[in-house]
Design an enzyme around this catalytic site. Structure first.
Site, PDB file in Angstrom:
ATOM      1  N   ASP A 137       0.878  -1.168   0.000  1.00  0.00           N
ATOM      2  CA  ASP A 137       0.000   0.000   0.000  1.00  0.00           C
ATOM      3  C   ASP A 137       0.917   1.220   0.000  1.00  0.00           C
ATOM      4  O   ASP A 137       1.705   1.400   0.939  1.00  0.00           O
ATOM      5  CB  ASP A 137      -0.870  -0.043   1.271  1.00  0.00           C
ATOM      6  CG  ASP A 137      -1.878   1.097   1.336  1.00  0.00           C
ATOM      7  OD1 ASP A 137      -1.599   2.183   0.800  1.00  0.00           O
ATOM      8  OD2 ASP A 137      -2.952   0.885   1.940  1.00  0.00           O
ATOM      9  N   VAL A 138       0.812   2.057  -1.022  1.00  0.00           N
ATOM     10  CA  VAL A 138       1.773   3.165  -1.156  1.00  0.00           C
ATOM     11  C   VAL A 138       1.643   4.205  -0.046  1.00  0.00           C
ATOM     12  O   VAL A 138       2.537   5.024   0.144  1.00  0.00           O
ATOM     13  CB  VAL A 138       1.664   3.867  -2.531  1.00  0.00           C
ATOM     14  CG1 VAL A 138       2.041   2.936  -3.663  1.00  0.00           C
ATOM     15  CG2 VAL A 138       0.279   4.486  -2.745  1.00  0.00           C
ATOM     16  N   ASN A 173       3.075   5.300 -10.089  1.00  0.00           N
ATOM     17  CA  ASN A 173       1.846   5.474 -10.855  1.00  0.00           C
ATOM     18  C   ASN A 173       0.577   5.346 -10.015  1.00  0.00           C
ATOM     19  O   ASN A 173      -0.468   5.850 -10.401  1.00  0.00           O
ATOM     20  CB  ASN A 173       1.872   4.396 -11.962  1.00  0.00           C
ATOM     21  CG  ASN A 173       0.541   4.168 -12.595  1.00  0.00           C
ATOM     22  OD1 ASN A 173       0.130   4.935 -13.465  1.00  0.00           O
ATOM     23  ND2 ASN A 173      -0.157   3.102 -12.188  1.00  0.00           N
ATOM     24  N   TYR A 217      -7.924  16.215  -6.301  1.00  0.00           N
ATOM     25  CA  TYR A 217      -7.116  15.481  -7.294  1.00  0.00           C
ATOM     26  C   TYR A 217      -6.139  16.433  -7.987  1.00  0.00           C
ATOM     27  O   TYR A 217      -4.948  16.132  -8.120  1.00  0.00           O
ATOM     28  CB  TYR A 217      -8.059  14.835  -8.306  1.00  0.00           C
ATOM     29  CG  TYR A 217      -7.383  13.954  -9.329  1.00  0.00           C
ATOM     30  CD1 TYR A 217      -6.932  12.686  -8.991  1.00  0.00           C
ATOM     31  CD2 TYR A 217      -7.205  14.391 -10.640  1.00  0.00           C
ATOM     32  CE1 TYR A 217      -6.328  11.872  -9.932  1.00  0.00           C
ATOM     33  CE2 TYR A 217      -6.599  13.585 -11.586  1.00  0.00           C
ATOM     34  CZ  TYR A 217      -6.161  12.329 -11.232  1.00  0.00           C
ATOM     35  OH  TYR A 217      -5.556  11.519 -12.165  1.00  0.00           O
ATOM     36  N   LYS A 265      -2.023  16.207  -8.125  1.00  0.00           N
ATOM     37  CA  LYS A 265      -1.257  15.998  -9.353  1.00  0.00           C
ATOM     38  C   LYS A 265      -0.316  17.166  -9.626  1.00  0.00           C
ATOM     39  O   LYS A 265       0.749  16.997 -10.234  1.00  0.00           O
ATOM     40  CB  LYS A 265      -2.204  15.745 -10.526  1.00  0.00           C
ATOM     41  CG  LYS A 265      -2.972  14.417 -10.396  1.00  0.00           C
ATOM     42  CD  LYS A 265      -2.029  13.212 -10.325  1.00  0.00           C
ATOM     43  CE  LYS A 265      -2.732  11.882 -10.218  1.00  0.00           C
ATOM     44  NZ  LYS A 265      -1.817  10.736 -10.147  1.00  0.00           N
TER      45      LYS A 265
HETATM   46  N1  LIG Z   1      -7.627   7.233 -16.088  1.00  0.00           N
HETATM   47  C1  LIG Z   1      -7.398   8.513 -16.324  1.00  0.00           C
HETATM   48  O1  LIG Z   1      -8.175   9.196 -17.015  1.00  0.00           O
HETATM   49  C2  LIG Z   1      -6.159   9.161 -15.773  1.00  0.00           C
HETATM   50  C3  LIG Z   1      -5.782  10.405 -16.283  1.00  0.00           C
HETATM   51  C4  LIG Z   1      -4.647  11.016 -15.784  1.00  0.00           C
HETATM   52  C5  LIG Z   1      -3.895  10.401 -14.812  1.00  0.00           C
HETATM   53  N2  LIG Z   1      -4.294   9.193 -14.320  1.00  0.00           N
HETATM   54  C6  LIG Z   1      -3.456   8.577 -13.278  1.00  0.00           C
HETATM   55  O2  LIG Z   1      -3.041   7.314 -13.704  1.00  0.00           O
HETATM   56  C7  LIG Z   1      -2.682   6.541 -12.549  1.00  0.00           C
HETATM   57  C8  LIG Z   1      -3.262   5.150 -12.701  1.00  0.00           C
HETATM   58  O3  LIG Z   1      -4.679   5.233 -12.651  1.00  0.00           O
HETATM   59  P1  LIG Z   1      -5.622   4.432 -13.656  1.00  0.00           P
HETATM   60  O4  LIG Z   1      -6.367   5.424 -14.448  1.00  0.00           O
HETATM   61  O5  LIG Z   1      -4.847   3.386 -14.329  1.00  0.00           O
HETATM   62  O6  LIG Z   1      -6.685   3.812 -12.631  1.00  0.00           O
HETATM   63  P2  LIG Z   1      -6.844   2.379 -11.956  1.00  0.00           P
HETATM   64  O7  LIG Z   1      -7.119   1.345 -12.969  1.00  0.00           O
HETATM   65  O8  LIG Z   1      -7.825   2.594 -10.873  1.00  0.00           O
HETATM   66  O9  LIG Z   1      -5.398   2.081 -11.351  1.00  0.00           O
HETATM   67  C9  LIG Z   1      -4.969   2.628 -10.142  1.00  0.00           C
HETATM   68  C10 LIG Z   1      -3.855   1.752  -9.615  1.00  0.00           C
HETATM   69  O10 LIG Z   1      -3.347   2.359  -8.408  1.00  0.00           O
HETATM   70  C11 LIG Z   1      -3.337   1.371  -7.405  1.00  0.00           C
HETATM   71  N3  LIG Z   1      -3.513   1.966  -6.098  1.00  0.00           N
HETATM   72  C12 LIG Z   1      -4.477   2.826  -5.669  1.00  0.00           C
HETATM   73  N4  LIG Z   1      -4.299   3.088  -4.371  1.00  0.00           N
HETATM   74  C13 LIG Z   1      -3.219   2.387  -3.955  1.00  0.00           C
HETATM   75  C14 LIG Z   1      -2.546   2.231  -2.727  1.00  0.00           C
HETATM   76  N5  LIG Z   1      -2.953   2.886  -1.612  1.00  0.00           N
HETATM   77  N6  LIG Z   1      -1.456   1.434  -2.678  1.00  0.00           N
HETATM   78  C15 LIG Z   1      -1.041   0.766  -3.775  1.00  0.00           C
HETATM   79  N7  LIG Z   1      -1.629   0.876  -4.975  1.00  0.00           N
HETATM   80  C16 LIG Z   1      -2.713   1.664  -5.060  1.00  0.00           C
HETATM   81  C17 LIG Z   1      -4.470   0.424  -7.751  1.00  0.00           C
HETATM   82  O11 LIG Z   1      -4.229  -0.847  -7.179  1.00  0.00           O
HETATM   83  P3  LIG Z   1      -5.016  -1.471  -5.937  1.00  0.00           P
HETATM   84  O12 LIG Z   1      -6.407  -0.945  -5.987  1.00  0.00           O
HETATM   85  O13 LIG Z   1      -4.911  -2.953  -6.196  1.00  0.00           O
HETATM   86  O14 LIG Z   1      -4.278  -1.026  -4.723  1.00  0.00           O
HETATM   87  C18 LIG Z   1      -4.341   0.359  -9.256  1.00  0.00           C
HETATM   88  O15 LIG Z   1      -3.373  -0.589  -9.623  1.00  0.00           O
HETATM   89  C19 LIG Z   1      -3.207   7.325 -11.355  1.00  0.00           C
HETATM   90  O16 LIG Z   1      -2.140   7.993 -10.716  1.00  0.00           O
HETATM   91  C20 LIG Z   1      -4.151   8.322 -11.975  1.00  0.00           C
HETATM   92  O17 LIG Z   1      -4.288   9.470 -11.200  1.00  0.00           O
HETATM   93  C21 LIG Z   1      -5.392   8.546 -14.777  1.00  0.00           C
END
Ligand SMILES: NC(=O)c1ccc[n+]([C@@H]2O[C@H](COP(=O)([O-])OP(=O)(O)OC[C@H]3O[C@@H](n4cnc5c(N)ncnc54)[C@H](OP(=O)(O)O)[C@@H]3O)[C@@H](O)[C@H]2O)c1
Length: 297
Positions: free
Chosen positions: A100-101, A127, A191, A195
């Protein structure tokens, strides 16, 4: 990322489906790139936080397909095992470690075990992140803390544990920020703040460690079709067809330029290109990969 109005828009789109409206997506991502033969990361150790789904998972699979030894974390153990198996079945090397980060001990252990297993870290993709959409005055202090602990403290804890293992060996850190650092949407205050904080961390680290062979950059994805935005829009339990139609409709009016959301593998491809040996002069940059979202003022 989706703002506060998005859930309403998406719900409207879903209603459109049941009403029989034509809701085909505005466009589709091109076919998956063929990684066969490209081994830009052969034998490199790539550490990824948050690779149990979404962008992190796509990056883990893509790095492994190009020869990297991938070590990754996330909290959902079943998904961690699934990603590990998928990579191994494709002939790649992967190790899932639950962490857990937000927890310093988890991250210290994650990094310690990765280094013990693979002998070092060549590239870290920090990430892991979460999101929610709420007007500022409705955000609970605990909700705020949880988001900042995940999105900012988690990256800080990761970097502070990784950096000592990366100095003087030519490493790279890439942090997943967001297109939201270049604008705002109602509901995304917590958020956005998180970021933008990452841009400060990236730029400072880029200056502090450039002389020790470590480059640090950020990627700023636009809206990407992952669990994060599907959950935020309230579509996790909806059929895929409903979600695809809804996000297609939303994209037409919210994603200037390409008018579609990214596939996770498209953001992963950008990350791999940033990390490739060709990009040796990239340092302290926040790279936007957003289909044109920020081009429209
Ligand atoms: N999707 C978009 O439109 C978008 C746009 C810009 C930036 N982002 C960024 O991209 C990154 C990845 O997000 P995503 O869009 O791929 O969404 P996602 O599918 O929900 O992935 C999020 C990942 O972060 C992990 N995570 C969350 N909380 C955590 C914790 N406390 N400890 C360890 N791992 C944790 C989750 O794993 P577990 O739940 O298994 O812990 C999952 O693997 C994020 O930083 C997000 O802000 C996303």
């Amino acid at each position: 990322m989706l703002g506060a109005a998005a859930a309403g828009t998406l719900a409207g789109a879903a209603i459109g489906i049941t009403g029989g409206m034509a809701l085909a997506g505005a466009g589709r991502p091109p076919a998956a790139p063929v990684f066969e033969g490209r081994r830009r990361f052969a034998d490199q150790v790539v550490m990824i936080t948050g690779a149990t789904s979404g962008i992190g998972r796509a990056a883990a699979e893509a790095f492994a397909a190009e020869g990297a030894r991938v070590v990754f974390c996330g909290r959902r153990e079943a998904l961690g095992a699934q990603v590990e198996n998928t990579i191994r079945e494709a002939g790649g090397e992967a190790l899932y470690i639950r962490a857990d980060v937000r927890e310093k001990d988890d991250i210290d252990d994650f990094v310690r075990r990765a280094v013990a297993q693979f002998g070092g870290i060549d590239l870290a993709l920090n990430n892991a992140g979460i999101s929610f959409s709420k007007p500022l005055h409705e955000i609970g202090a605990d909700e705020w803390d949880d988001l900042q602990d995940t999105n900012v403290r988690g990256v800080f804890l990761s970097m502070r544990a990784q950096i000592p293992h990366m100095l003087d060996r030519g490493g790279q850190i890439i942090v997943t920020s967001s297109v939201n650092i270049d604008g705002a949407r109602p509901g995304l205050g917590a958020y956005n703040a998180s970021k933008r904080a990452l841009a400060g961390l990236v730029q400072t680290a880029a200056l502090e460690y450039a002389g020790r062979g470590l480059r640090v950059n950020g990627i700023c994805p636009g809206a990407t079709d992952t669990e994060m935005i599907r959950r935020q829009a309230g579509f996790m339990d909806a059929p895929d067809a409903a979600w695809n139609a809804a996000i297609g409709l939303w994209s037409r009016s919210n994603v200037s330029g390409l008018q579609r959301v990214a596939a996770p593998r498209e953001i992963a491809a950008a990350i791999l290109n940033m990390a490739s040996p060709d990009m040796s002069y990239l340092n302290g940059s926040m790279i936007f990969v957003d289909g044109g979202m920020t081009a429209s003022l």
